[in-house]
Design an enzyme around this catalytic site. Structure first.
Site, PDB file in Angstrom:
ATOM      1  N   ASN A 117      35.778  35.481  16.070  1.00 11.45           N
ATOM      2  CA  ASN A 117      35.344  36.567  16.861  1.00 11.45           C
ATOM      3  C   ASN A 117      35.497  38.079  16.781  1.00 11.45           C
ATOM      4  O   ASN A 117      36.228  38.274  16.106  1.00 11.45           O
ATOM      5  CB  ASN A 117      36.283  36.516  18.198  1.00 11.45           C
ATOM      6  CG  ASN A 117      36.068  37.456  19.249  1.00 11.45           C
ATOM      7  OD1 ASN A 117      34.567  38.288  19.315  1.00 11.45           O
ATOM      8  ND2 ASN A 117      36.296  37.403  20.122  1.00 11.45           N
ATOM      9  N   LYS A 124      34.329  40.635  17.398  1.00  7.91           N
ATOM     10  CA  LYS A 124      34.434  41.241  18.362  1.00  7.91           C
ATOM     11  C   LYS A 124      32.962  42.356  17.792  1.00  7.91           C
ATOM     12  O   LYS A 124      32.360  42.441  17.409  1.00  7.91           O
ATOM     13  CB  LYS A 124      35.861  42.031  18.518  1.00  7.91           C
ATOM     14  CG  LYS A 124      36.436  40.484  19.068  1.00  7.91           C
ATOM     15  CD  LYS A 124      38.113  41.164  19.226  1.00  7.91           C
ATOM     16  CE  LYS A 124      39.101  40.233  19.278  1.00  7.91           C
ATOM     17  NZ  LYS A 124      40.429  40.121  19.932  1.00  7.91           N
ATOM     18  N   HIS A 177      36.199  36.260  27.892  1.00  6.17           N
ATOM     19  CA  HIS A 177      36.898  36.512  27.127  1.00  6.17           C
ATOM     20  C   HIS A 177      37.654  37.591  27.843  1.00  6.17           C
ATOM     21  O   HIS A 177      37.320  38.467  28.688  1.00  6.17           O
ATOM     22  CB  HIS A 177      36.273  37.638  25.489  1.00  6.17           C
ATOM     23  CG  HIS A 177      37.187  37.737  24.727  1.00  6.17           C
ATOM     24  ND1 HIS A 177      38.593  38.967  24.677  1.00  6.17           N
ATOM     25  CD2 HIS A 177      37.895  37.146  23.964  1.00  6.17           C
ATOM     26  CE1 HIS A 177      38.788  38.838  24.107  1.00  6.17           C
ATOM     27  NE2 HIS A 177      38.737  37.247  22.779  1.00  6.17           N
ATOM     28  N   GLU A 232      39.002  40.538  26.945  1.00  6.73           N
ATOM     29  CA  GLU A 232      38.850  41.998  26.884  1.00  6.73           C
ATOM     30  C   GLU A 232      37.363  41.662  28.069  1.00  6.73           C
ATOM     31  O   GLU A 232      37.663  43.907  28.038  1.00  6.73           O
ATOM     32  CB  GLU A 232      38.389  42.135  25.312  1.00  6.73           C
ATOM     33  CG  GLU A 232      39.304  41.590  24.801  1.00  6.73           C
ATOM     34  CD  GLU A 232      39.581  42.044  23.059  1.00  6.73           C
ATOM     35  OE1 GLU A 232      38.571  42.588  22.467  1.00  6.73           O
ATOM     36  OE2 GLU A 232      40.575  41.529  22.542  1.00  6.73           O
ATOM     37  N   GLU A 268      43.749  31.690  25.213  1.00  7.36           N
ATOM     38  CA  GLU A 268      43.981  32.641  24.815  1.00  7.36           C
ATOM     39  C   GLU A 268      45.145  33.502  25.555  1.00  7.36           C
ATOM     40  O   GLU A 268      44.765  34.625  26.699  1.00  7.36           O
ATOM     41  CB  GLU A 268      43.046  33.299  24.552  1.00  7.36           C
ATOM     42  CG  GLU A 268      41.916  32.836  23.557  1.00  7.36           C
ATOM     43  CD  GLU A 268      41.184  34.274  23.298  1.00  7.36           C
ATOM     44  OE1 GLU A 268      40.868  33.870  21.331  1.00  7.36           O
ATOM     45  OE2 GLU A 268      40.583  35.244  23.535  1.00  7.36           O
ATOM     46  N   GLY A 277      45.305  39.836  19.689  1.00  9.59           N
ATOM     47  CA  GLY A 277      45.728  41.235  18.282  1.00  9.59           C
ATOM     48  C   GLY A 277      46.979  42.022  18.648  1.00  9.59           C
ATOM     49  O   GLY A 277      46.932  43.038  18.149  1.00  9.59           O
ATOM     50  N   SER A 316      46.488  36.064  17.784  1.00  7.14           N
ATOM     51  CA  SER A 316      46.791  36.523  16.425  1.00  7.14           C
ATOM     52  C   SER A 316      47.154  34.948  15.458  1.00  7.14           C
ATOM     53  O   SER A 316      48.841  35.098  14.693  1.00  7.14           O
ATOM     54  CB  SER A 316      48.276  36.772  17.121  1.00  7.14           C
ATOM     55  OG  SER A 316      48.230  37.382  17.533  1.00  7.14           O
TER      56      SER A 316
HETATM   57  P1  PGA Z   1      43.302  38.146  17.664  1.00  5.13           P
HETATM   58  O1  PGA Z   1      42.254  37.741  18.814  1.00  5.13           O
HETATM   59  O2  PGA Z   1      42.915  36.628  16.982  1.00  5.13           O
HETATM   60  O3  PGA Z   1      42.763  39.411  17.085  1.00  5.13           O
HETATM   61  O4  PGA Z   1      44.621  38.021  18.257  1.00  5.13           O
HETATM   62  C1  PGA Z   1      41.508  36.587  19.477  1.00  5.13           C
HETATM   63  C2  PGA Z   1      40.920  37.218  19.882  1.00  5.13           C
HETATM   64  O5  PGA Z   1      40.482  37.715  20.904  1.00  5.13           O
HETATM   65  O6  PGA Z   1      39.800  36.073  19.851  1.00  5.13           O
END
Ligand code: PGA
Length: 252
Positions: free
Chosen positions: A12, A14, A96, A98, A168, A174, A213
């Site tokens: 991802n 982003k 997701h 976010e 997740e 993150g 993460s």
């Molecule tokens: P991350 O994000 O690996 O940076 O924690 C995962 C995601 O949001 O899909």
């Protein structure tokens, strides 16, 4: 019983990577594609997909990070799943955290987005997961169960072959604080059980990915858990050497 579920590593990106640098990043991944590799899906920003799909001919699958719940029409600024399909995009991330956090209507739109994406011939990487307060209060199972019930209300058992679930936990995204392999395994097993109760035995074939993460140091333990069929990788997917080792953890 032998685990015959498809192993999937999804990146991802982003809102990262300039379009002019995307091919370079793909080249740096340096993946040796053969039958034992997991399926690798690169979920890039909309602006990158056309060029990537045209130029990267071999091995990778490509996905978007969101889509509209509507058919093509007067929806300024939106992207219809049919458009993604027409580009030969194969996957789309829906739900997701976010997106849920930045758009207060998102939770209401998720069932229709999933339906529209599936009807357009895309595979859906559906995301769920709890907040930190929910985990601290030991309410994570009920929270995720409610998400599954609400978000998946427009699908049927036959749709499961085109669905992937990404668990997740929001507190792990993150933050550098990944879920312990046992925590992730427990939730994945719970999701599979809930899906089986709701949709039937096809849930046994469903690939359930862990996200939050993931990096080269924690992926090996996660990949050994029986219900973790892959990972959804944010930050580490922007680091080619790291991403290559993450993919290697799911080589069969
Ligand atoms: P991350 O994000 O690996 O940076 O924690 C995962 C995601 O949001 O899909």
């Amino acid at each position: 019983m032998q685990n015959i579920r498809l192993k999937v590593v999804a990146a991802n990106w982003k809102m990262n990577v300039l379009p002019s640098l995307a091919i370079e990043l793909m080249t740096q991944y340096d993946i040796d594609f053969n039958e034992s590799q997991p399926q690798i899906v690169i979920c890039a920003p909309f602006t990158h997909l056309c060029n990537l799909i045209e130029k990267v001919k071999y091995g990778f699958h490509f996905g978007a990070q969101n889509c509209s719940s509507e058919k093509m029409g007067a929806y300024t600024g939106e992207i219809a799943p049919e458009m993604l399909k027409d580009l030969n995009c194969t996957h789309v991330i829906i739900g997701h955290s976010e997106v849920r956090q930045r758009n207060s209507f998102e939770n209401h739109q998720i069932p229709a987005k999933i339906r529209r994406a599936l009807d357009s011939g895309l595979k859906v990487i559906y995301c769920c997961g709890e907040h930190l307060e929910t985990r601290i209060a030991n309410q994570e199972s009920i929270y995720v169960e409610n998400q599954l019930r609400d978000d998946l209300r427009q699908i049927a058992e036959a749709d499961l072959e085109n669905m992937l679930i990404a668990y997740e936990p929001i507190w792990a995204i993150g933050t550098g604080q990944h879920a312990l392999p046992e925590q992730a395994q427990n939730m994945h097993a719970f999701i599979r059980k809930t899906m089986a109760e709701k949709f039937g035995k096809s849930a046994e074939q469903l690939s359930i990915l862990y996200g939050g993460s993931v990096n080269a140091s924690n992926v090996n333990q996660l990949s050994q858990m029986p219900d973790i069929d892959g990972v959804l990788v944010g930050g580490s997917s922007l680091k080619p050497i790291e991403f290559k080792s993450i993919c290697s953890a799911f080589i069969q």
